[in-house]
Design an enzyme around this catalytic site. Structure first.
Site, PDB file in Angstrom:
ATOM      1  N   LYS A 116       0.830  -1.202   0.000  1.00  0.00           N
ATOM      2  CA  LYS A 116       0.000   0.000   0.000  1.00  0.00           C
ATOM      3  C   LYS A 116       0.865   1.253   0.000  1.00  0.00           C
ATOM      4  CE  LYS A 116      -4.396  -1.405   2.064  1.00  0.00           C
ATOM      5  NZ  LYS A 116      -4.279  -2.852   2.034  1.00  0.00           N
ATOM      6  N   GLU A 200      -2.316   7.159   7.728  1.00  0.00           N
ATOM      7  CA  GLU A 200      -2.893   8.166   6.851  1.00  0.00           C
ATOM      8  C   GLU A 200      -4.027   8.898   7.561  1.00  0.00           C
ATOM      9  OE1 GLU A 200      -6.141   5.635   4.237  1.00  0.00           O
ATOM     10  OE2 GLU A 200      -4.097   5.743   3.496  1.00  0.00           O
ATOM     11  N   ARG A 292      -7.474  -7.867  -9.162  1.00  0.00           N
ATOM     12  CA  ARG A 292      -8.248  -9.096  -9.350  1.00  0.00           C
ATOM     13  C   ARG A 292      -9.697  -8.709  -9.590  1.00  0.00           C
ATOM     14  NH1 ARG A 292     -10.945  -8.849  -4.611  1.00  0.00           N
ATOM     15  NH2 ARG A 292      -9.829  -8.197  -2.736  1.00  0.00           N
TER      16      ARG A 292
END
Length: 668
Positions: A116, A200, A292
Site C-alpha cells: 500500500k 494516513e 483481481r
C-alpha cells in the site's frame, strides 16, 4: 480462446467462473481441500483434483499443488478468483513460467500494488490524489508515534500488505496510538505474514467508491463505471450498488479519469478495481488497486450487460477489448443494481461466524431482475475453515427505488435453517433511511449498529395465529399420505384435524419465538379455525397455504403472508419483517442449562492466537484473556466476571473445538 481452464479457488466464485466457461464451451478443472471434497464447485467442474488439508495454508494457498493439478489436467490457463493466491505475484510468475496463462494482471503490475505504501507513492507521482500520511519503511514505534502527531488525529493505521478490512485501526487520540499499533501489527502478521503498517489521515464520514477498470495487452485501458460500497461493518462491505447515488456526472468523469490514470501507472491488463475514499464535499483520494476481480462485480455486470469473466478470459487469451468499449472509453449504465452478501453469522452475537449443515436453504428464484451467486445448496455444510458466505443476492431494476424493493422481495423469499444467518439484519438494512436515502457513510453501521439489529419483541397475536394455521394446514395436507402407510387409511384416528369422539377437536401448536415457548390452542380444520392466543379467541376463515404463500381472513381482515413450514421451523413474513419460529412438542418441555460464570469457552472452532493471562492472575469483568482466530476474523475472549484465574487450559497456536473450556476461574 482456451479449451480448458483451472479455477484456483472455491465456493461461489469458482461456481461463477465455471458458469461462464461452460457457456463458452471451455472445460473446467476444480481443485479442492479435504473439507471441500463434496463441495458444489467440485460437482460443477468437468474434473477436480485434491490439493491438501482443510486449512487454506495446506491447500488453496499451495501454489505448487495447484500448478501440479494444472499440469496433470492439461489446463491451458488458471483463473485465480479472488482471495487466496489471486494477488500473489510469485504465483503469477510461477504460472507463466510453467507455460500456463494467468487470467489476471502481470506479476509486475501486482508487485507495484502489493505494498500500500509503494502504491500510494506511485499514484502520487502520476497525479492521482492520495491521502496525506506516512508510508516509510522505518517502523520504529517511536517514529510512527511522531508521524502520527504530524499527520494529526483522527488517523488510520493500515497493514501495508493488507486487504479485505484486515489490519486496520482508527485512532482518535495520541494516548490510544500505541495499543492500536500493536494490535494492528499482530493482525497484519497473522493475516499477511508481514507487520509493516502505514499511517494516513482519516476522512470523517467518508464514502467508499470504487471504479472497475479493464485493460488489455494492446495498450487499451478503460473504466466500467463505479460501484458504491459505503455500507460497511468493521471495513467489511455489506451492500454494494451501481451506480452510486452520491456521484454526479462531473464527479464520475473526474474519478474515472483518475482510475484510468492509476491503471496506466502500472501498465494494467485484465480486470482490476481502483478504490477511492470520498469526502462529503466530493473530494476523493486513492486508497488501493485490487488486482483481481471483486466480490461485488455482479452489480457492474447487471448494469452494463457484460460478463466480466468472459472479458477476463478473452484478454488473457490475447484478444483486445471490444471496440465499442475502447472507442467510448467506458460503457453507459442501464438501470440500477444492488448486491448483498448472505452470511452464516449471528448479528445478535457480534456477527459471530457460524458453521454447520444447511438444513434448509431457500433462495429467491433467479429471473431478469434477480441473480443468485452461491457456492452451497441445501444439505451442504458451512465449514470453519473458510469465509462463511452462503450466497450473494443481486437485483436489478430501472431505478434505485425499484431495485431496493426488488431486494426486499428477494430477502423475504429467503429462508435458512442450520447455522444462524444475517438475513434479518439485511432486511432491516434495506429499509433503513440512511440506505434508502443514499446518505450512508463507511462508519455509519458501526456507529448505529443497534438500529439494524432485530429487536426482541412478543409476536403479534394475528401473526402467531397465522403461524399456527400454517402448521395445521401443512399437517392436514400431509395426513392422507401418512395414513396410507397404515392398516386402515380411512380410520378417523388417522385424520389431522383433531377430531375426537364426543367433542369438537382441539389441537395444540407449540412454537418457540425469540427463545420463548408459546402454546396455541385451536379448533377446526379445512381452512376454518378458532385459535386461542394469549387468552384471546381469533377467528380464521378461508385459509390456504400454497407455494409458500398463506392467505387467510383473520378476525374479518384478509391477510397474505409468505410462509414456509417444515418439521422443525415455521417462517412467516408479513412484507415488512420476517418472523421465525421453531416447532416444539405440544406436550413436552426441554430442560435447558445456562451454565456458570466460572469458565471461558470457545464460541466456535478456531486457533488460539494469544493468551493474555496465567493461573493466579486477578482479573476484572470484561478483561481480555485470550484472542482466537476463526473464519478469517479475530475473536476476543473476555473474563465473565471479577475473579482469579484457576487454570489456563490452552496455549497460543493450539486449535480448539467449539465449546471447549479454555480458561477457568476460581469459584466464588
Amino acid at each position: 480462446m482456451f479449451t480448458k481452464v483451472l479455477i484456483a479457488n472455491r465456493g461461489e466464485i469458482a461456481c461463477r467462473v465455471i458458469r461462464t466457461c461452460r457457456r463458452l464451451g471451455i472445460r473446467t478443472v476444480a481443485v479442492y481441500s479435504e473439507a471441500d471434497a463434496t463441495a458444489q464447485h467440485v460437482r460443477l467442474a468437468d474434473e477436480a483434483y485434491p490439493i491438501g488439508g482443510p486449512r487454506p495454508a495446506d491447500s488453496y494457498l499451495r501454489g505448487d499443488a495447484i500448478l501440479e493439478a494444472a499440469k496433470r489436467s492439461g489446463a491451458q490457463a488458471i483463473h485465480p478468483g479472488y482471495g487466496f493466491l489471486s494477488e500473489n505475484a510469485d504465483f503469477a510468475d510461477a504460472v507463466e513460467a510453467a507455460g500456463i496463462a494467468f487470467i489476471g494482471p502481470s506479476a509486475a503490475s501486482m508487485r507495484k500494488m502489493g505494498s500500500k505504501a509503494g502504491a500510494k507513492n506511485l499514484m502520487h507521482a502520476h497525479g492521482v490524489p492520495v491521502v496525506p500520511g506516512y508510508t516509510g519503511e522505518d517502523q520504529d514505534p517511536a517514529l510512527l508515534a511522531r508521524e502520527a502527531e504530524r499527520i494529526g488525529f483522527p488517523l488510520m493505521i493500515k497493514a501495508a500488505y493488507g486487504g479485505g478490512g484486515k489490519g486496520m485501526r482508527i485512532v482518535r487520540a495520541a494516548g490510544e496510538f500505541a495499543a492500536n499499533l500493536e494490535s494492528c501489527q499482530r493482525e497484519a502478521k497473522n493475516a499477511f505474514g508481514r507487520d509493516r503498517v502505514l499511517l494516513e489521515r482519516y476522512v470523517e464520514k467518508p464514502r467508499h467508491i470504487e471504479f472497475q477498470i479493464f485493460g488489455d495487452r494492446h495498450g487499451n485501458i478503460v473504466h466500467l463505471n463505479e460501484r458504491e460500497c459505503s455500507a460497511q461493518r468493521r471495513y467489511q462491505k455489506v451492500l454494494e450498488e451501481s451506480p452510486s447515488p452520491f456521484v454526479t456526472p462531473e464527479l464520475r468523469a473526474r474519478m474515472g479519469e483518475a482510475a484510468v490514470a492509476a491503471g496506466r501507472a502500472i501498465d494494467y491488463a485484465n480486470a482490476g478495481t481502483v478504490e477511492f475514499i470520498v469526502g462529503q464535499g466530493g473530494d476523493f483520494y486513492f486508497m488501493e488497486i485490487n488486482t483481481r476481480l471483486q466480490v461485488e462485480h455482479p452489480v457492474t455486470e447487471m448494469t452494463l450487460n457484460l460478463d466480466l469473466v468472459e472479458l477476463q478470459l478473452r484478454v488473457a487469451a490475447g484478444e483486445p477489448l471490444p471496440g465499442s468499449i475502447v472507442r467510448n472509453k467506458s460503457v453507459p449504465a442501464d438501470g440500477h443494481a444492488i448486491e448483498l452478501r448472505l452470511y452464516a453469522e449471528d448479528p445478535s452475537q457480534n456477527f459471530l461466524p457460524g458453521s454447520g449443515k444447511l438444513a434448509t436453504l431457500r433462495l429467491p428464484e433467479p429471473s431478469r431482475h434477480v441473480r443468485i451467486d452461491g457456492g452451497v445448496i441445501e444439505g451442504d455444510a458451512v465449514t470453519i475453515f473458510y469465509d462463511p458466505m452462503i450466497a450473494k443476492i443481486i437485483v436489478w431494476d430501472r431505478t434505485r427505488a425499484d431495485a431496493l424493493q426488488r431486494m426486499r422481495e428477494a430477502l423475504a423469499a429467503t429462508e435458512i435453517a442450520g447455522p444462524k444467518s444475517n438475513v434479518e439484519f439485511l432486511e432491516r438494512l434495506v429499509r433503513h433511511p440512511a440506505v434508502t436515502g443514499g446518505t450512508i457513510d463507511t462508519g455509519y453501521l458501526d456507529r448505529h449498529l443497534d438500529e439494524f439489529l432485530p429487536q426482541a419483541a412478543a409476536a403479534d397475536p394475528a401473526l402467531l395465529a397465522a403461524a399456527a394455521v400454517a402448521v395445521m394446514i401443512d399437517e392436514e395436507s400431509a395426513a392422507p399420505a401418512l395414513a396410507a402407510t397404515g392398516t386402515d387409511p380411512h380410520s378417523p384416528w388417522s385424520r389431522a384435524d383433531g377430531w375426537r369422539l364426543g367433542h369438537p377437536g382441539k389441537r395444540v401448536v407449540a412454537l418457540v419465538h425469540a427463545g420463548t415457548r408459546v402454546e396455541i390452542a385451536a379448533h377446526g380444520a379445512d381452512g376454518r379455525y378458532a385459535v386461542d392466543v394469549d387468552g384471546r379467541r381469533i377467528e380464521v376463515n378461508n385459509a390456504k397455504l400454497s407455494h409458500g404463500r398463506l392467505a387467510a381472513e383473520i378476525d374479518g381482515v384478509s391477510r397474505r403472508y409468505a410462509a414456509n413450514v417444515d418439521v422443525r421451523h415455521v417462517l412467516v413474513h408479513d412484507g415488512d419483517a420476517r418472523h421465525a419460529f421453531e416447532r416444539a412438542q405440544a406436550f413436552a418441555y426441554a430442560a435447558t442449562s445456562t451454565g456458570g460464570g466460572d469458565r471461558v469457552g470457545a464460541p466456535m472452532p478456531g486457533r488460539i492466537v494469544l493468551v493474555k493471562c496465567a493461573a493466579g492472575d486477578a482479573v476484572t469483568e470484561g478483561q481480555e484473556l485470550a484472542i482466537m482466530e476463526a473464519m478469517k476474523m479475530e475473536i476476543t475472549l473476555r473474563a465473565p466476571r471479577d475473579g482469579t484465574i484457576a487454570a489456563v487450559q490452552v496455549q497460543a497456536g493450539e486449535f480448539v473445538e467449539a465449546d471447549a473450556v479454555l480458561i477457568r476461574l476460581e469459584p466464588k
